[in-house]
Design an enzyme around this catalytic site. Structure first.
Site, PDB file in Angstrom:
ATOM      1  N   LYS A 199      -3.762   9.215  -3.992  1.00  0.00           N
ATOM      2  CA  LYS A 199      -2.045   9.501  -5.100  1.00  0.00           C
ATOM      3  C   LYS A 199      -3.062   9.671  -6.039  1.00  0.00           C
ATOM      4  O   LYS A 199      -2.800  10.998  -6.360  1.00  0.00           O
ATOM      5  CB  LYS A 199      -1.664   8.204  -4.704  1.00  0.00           C
ATOM      6  CG  LYS A 199      -2.018   7.294  -5.512  1.00  0.00           C
ATOM      7  CD  LYS A 199      -2.315   5.900  -5.255  1.00  0.00           C
ATOM      8  CE  LYS A 199      -3.255   5.701  -4.815  1.00  0.00           C
ATOM      9  NZ  LYS A 199      -3.070   3.839  -4.378  1.00  0.00           N
ATOM     10  N   VAL A 213       1.757   7.629  -0.565  1.00  0.00           N
ATOM     11  CA  VAL A 213       3.083   7.472  -1.245  1.00  0.00           C
ATOM     12  C   VAL A 213       4.145   6.047   0.018  1.00  0.00           C
ATOM     13  O   VAL A 213       3.791   6.727   0.970  1.00  0.00           O
ATOM     14  CB  VAL A 213       4.151   7.943  -1.817  1.00  0.00           C
ATOM     15  CG1 VAL A 213       5.419   7.497  -2.038  1.00  0.00           C
ATOM     16  CG2 VAL A 213       3.631   8.894  -2.672  1.00  0.00           C
ATOM     17  N   GLY A 241       2.711   3.792   1.735  1.00  0.00           N
ATOM     18  CA  GLY A 241       1.725   3.496   2.834  1.00  0.00           C
ATOM     19  C   GLY A 241       2.019   4.523   4.681  1.00  0.00           C
ATOM     20  O   GLY A 241       2.201   5.438   4.240  1.00  0.00           O
ATOM     21  N   ILE A 261       5.153   3.653   5.150  1.00  0.00           N
ATOM     22  CA  ILE A 261       6.652   4.011   5.523  1.00  0.00           C
ATOM     23  C   ILE A 261       6.751   6.121   5.216  1.00  0.00           C
ATOM     24  O   ILE A 261       6.371   6.473   4.193  1.00  0.00           O
ATOM     25  CB  ILE A 261       7.571   3.685   3.930  1.00  0.00           C
ATOM     26  CG1 ILE A 261       7.147   2.117   3.848  1.00  0.00           C
ATOM     27  CG2 ILE A 261       9.273   4.178   3.894  1.00  0.00           C
ATOM     28  CD1 ILE A 261       8.032   2.361   2.627  1.00  0.00           C
ATOM     29  N   GLY A 289      -6.225 -10.736  -1.655  1.00  0.00           N
ATOM     30  CA  GLY A 289      -6.590  -8.995  -1.184  1.00  0.00           C
ATOM     31  C   GLY A 289      -5.618  -8.727  -1.148  1.00  0.00           C
ATOM     32  O   GLY A 289      -5.512  -7.199  -1.309  1.00  0.00           O
ATOM     33  N   ASP A 320      -0.166   3.195 -10.605  1.00  0.00           N
ATOM     34  CA  ASP A 320      -0.964   3.481  -9.342  1.00  0.00           C
ATOM     35  C   ASP A 320       0.980   4.219  -8.449  1.00  0.00           C
ATOM     36  O   ASP A 320       1.587   5.203  -8.254  1.00  0.00           O
ATOM     37  CB  ASP A 320      -1.102   2.575  -8.477  1.00  0.00           C
ATOM     38  CG  ASP A 320      -0.588   2.292  -6.738  1.00  0.00           C
ATOM     39  OD1 ASP A 320      -1.990   3.088  -5.785  1.00  0.00           O
ATOM     40  OD2 ASP A 320       0.591   1.836  -6.727  1.00  0.00           O
ATOM     41  N   LYS A 369       2.539   8.247  -7.739  1.00  0.00           N
ATOM     42  CA  LYS A 369       2.892   8.284  -6.878  1.00  0.00           C
ATOM     43  C   LYS A 369       5.400   8.803  -7.917  1.00  0.00           C
ATOM     44  O   LYS A 369       5.701   9.739  -6.073  1.00  0.00           O
ATOM     45  CB  LYS A 369       3.858   6.682  -6.046  1.00  0.00           C
ATOM     46  CG  LYS A 369       2.446   5.651  -5.178  1.00  0.00           C
ATOM     47  CD  LYS A 369       2.394   5.184  -4.696  1.00  0.00           C
ATOM     48  CE  LYS A 369       1.475   4.097  -4.241  1.00  0.00           C
ATOM     49  NZ  LYS A 369       0.964   2.748  -3.927  1.00  0.00           N
TER      50      LYS A 369
HETATM   51  N1  HSE Z   1      -2.936  -0.854  -4.197  1.00  0.00           N
HETATM   52  C1  HSE Z   1      -1.873  -0.060  -4.256  1.00  0.00           C
HETATM   53  C2  HSE Z   1      -0.023  -1.393  -3.698  1.00  0.00           C
HETATM   54  C3  HSE Z   1      -2.371   0.289  -2.426  1.00  0.00           C
HETATM   55  O1  HSE Z   1      -0.204  -1.893  -4.147  1.00  0.00           O
HETATM   56  O2  HSE Z   1       0.643  -0.239  -3.644  1.00  0.00           O
HETATM   57  C4  HSE Z   1      -1.239   1.018  -2.206  1.00  0.00           C
HETATM   58  O3  HSE Z   1      -1.149   2.316  -2.873  1.00  0.00           O
END
Ligand code: HSE
Length: 401
Positions: free
Chosen positions: A100, A127, A129, A131, A182, A196, A200
């Site tokens: 991204k 954007v 993942g 989906i 994780g 992030d 997006k």
């Molecule tokens: N760090 C991002 C999230 C990863 O938690 O959505 C996916 O872009």
């Protein structure tokens, strides 16, 4: 056999190799031919891994091999990903990326270059993942003027907000838990500060308006200031606090922002919990649509990358048009947005009402020594002006309708 290369053998890159292997035959049927990974570019070696024989350390090996038609970029970051991707497109190769940061910064330029070279630059995984949202916007919702996109587009922060809400924990404890599981990086800044999500929504807004939206122009607030006391107030209101990335068409353009919002139970994004993502879209003829699912993680993200590979395999001789020009779109100032605002203050009711007029008070179990209230609807600018006149403000969270 269509030959592909994967640049970056981390979580997503190795996921792409895995997905191509797990669903080899159905992917070959859909793509019209088998997909073979010829090279894996990485700084490291992977002794014992089946791909070890394919590892190369110089991206030019891929660029200079005419057999490679599709290149996957799963390295992350703008550089050297940008240089590598640009070189691949210039060499006449199709590219798909999950990155991204690269798409938000260089999307328009790489789309134009791909068009010039009659190849494709795709970025479904950047954007949401796994989906599907990029292709729906680019190829399906093309009859509409998209008037709103509002999404929970960051899995890490959604997990954290869900956990705070369900267990009444403080931010720092939930962050530690997310890191242990994780879900959050060792350096969680990009997720928890909303950066992030900002990239997006910049990508989605660029696709919707067909112009370059610079992520630096988007007002962005993260979740770091949300406390267990805020969650208690949210519960008292029957609401949930969610980090929303939102972009709306207004009279004079588009307005975009990223911030935590208090959502009512009737809101389509209220029940989106844990690491799930969802993107709500409103089109002027479609009405409402919602895209929900696994917004992050190895295989869901790899699923979107491989779907791009299949789409590219079906269009090896054709550039699929993507409307996103490099002409910059000046966003409308977010301070024109009208909201109601939930405020916590140590000031007394008389002081609150002197500034904000009549307000709706909220009490939360176990929270004392302060006043919580919801303002009437007003613009962000008006709120800022009034808030500056009230002492002791502890918190402000926007209230969604
Ligand atoms: N760090 C991002 C999230 C990863 O938690 O959505 C996916 O872009």
């Amino acid at each position: 056999m269509i030959k592909a290369a994967v640049m970056g053998y981390g979580t997503i890159g190795s996921g792409v190799v895995e997905v191509l292997d797990i669903n080899q035959s159905s992917i070959a049927k859909r793509a019209g031919d088998g997909i073979e990974v010829k090279y894996v570019l990485d700084l490291r070696d992977f002794p014992g891994d089946p791909i070890q024989e394919k590892v190369v350390h110089d991206y030019r090996t891929i660029a200079e091999d005419p057999e490679v038609q599709i290149v996957v970029e799963t390295m992350g970051g703008v550089e050297p990903a940008y240089t590598f991707v640009k070189t691949m497109i210039e060499a006449g190769k199709h590219v798909t990326t999950s990155n991204k940061a690269l798409v938000a910064a260089k999307g328009a330029e790489l789309i134009a270059l791909a068009k010039e070279k009659n190849v494709n630059f795709m970025f479904e995984a950047s954007v949401g993942g796994g989906i599907p949202i990029i292709r729906p916007l680019n190829s399906c919702l093309t009859a509409d003027e998209i008037e709103e996109i509002t999404g929970i587009v960051n899995g890490t922060t959604n997990y954290m907000m869900t956990k705070m809400s369900q267990e009444g924990l403080e931010f720092d404890d939930v962050l530690k838990d997310a890191q242990a599981k994780g879900y959050a990086e060792k350096d969680p800044t990009a997720d928890i500060e909303g950066y992030d999500a900002c990239r997006k929504i910049a990508i989605l807004t660029s696709l919707v308006c067909g112009q370059q939206v610079d992520f630096e122009d988007i007002h962005t607030e993260g979740i770091t200031k949300i406390t267990a006391a805020d969650i208690k107030y949210a519960k008292a209101m029957g609401r949930a606090i969610k980090l929303l990335a939102s972009s709306k068409k207004v009279e004079n353009g588009y307005v975009a922002m990223v911030a935590p919002f208090l959502l009512p139970a009737s809101h389509p994004l209220y029940s989106v919990n844990d690491v799930f993502n969802a993107i709500f879209v409103h089109g002027n003829v479609l009405g409402d649509a919602m895209f929900y699912g696994s917004g992050a993680g190895k295989l869901p993200t790899a699923s979107a990358v491989v779907a791009d590979i299949v789409e590219i395999a079906k269009h090896l001789d054709t550039n699929i048009a993507t409307t996103w020009s490099s002409k910059k779109l000046e966003l409308v100032d977010y301070r024109q947005n009208v909201n109601r605002f939930f405020v916590r203050t140590t000031a007394d009711a008389a002081a609150v009402e002197k500034v904000f007029g009549s307000v709706e008070y909220v009490t939360a179990e176990g929270v004392t020594g302060e006043n919580g209230f919801i303002t009437n609807a007003m613009s962000e600018a008006e709120y800022e002006e009034k808030a500056a006149q009230l002492d002791g403000i502890l918190q402000m969270i926007r209230v969604a309708v």
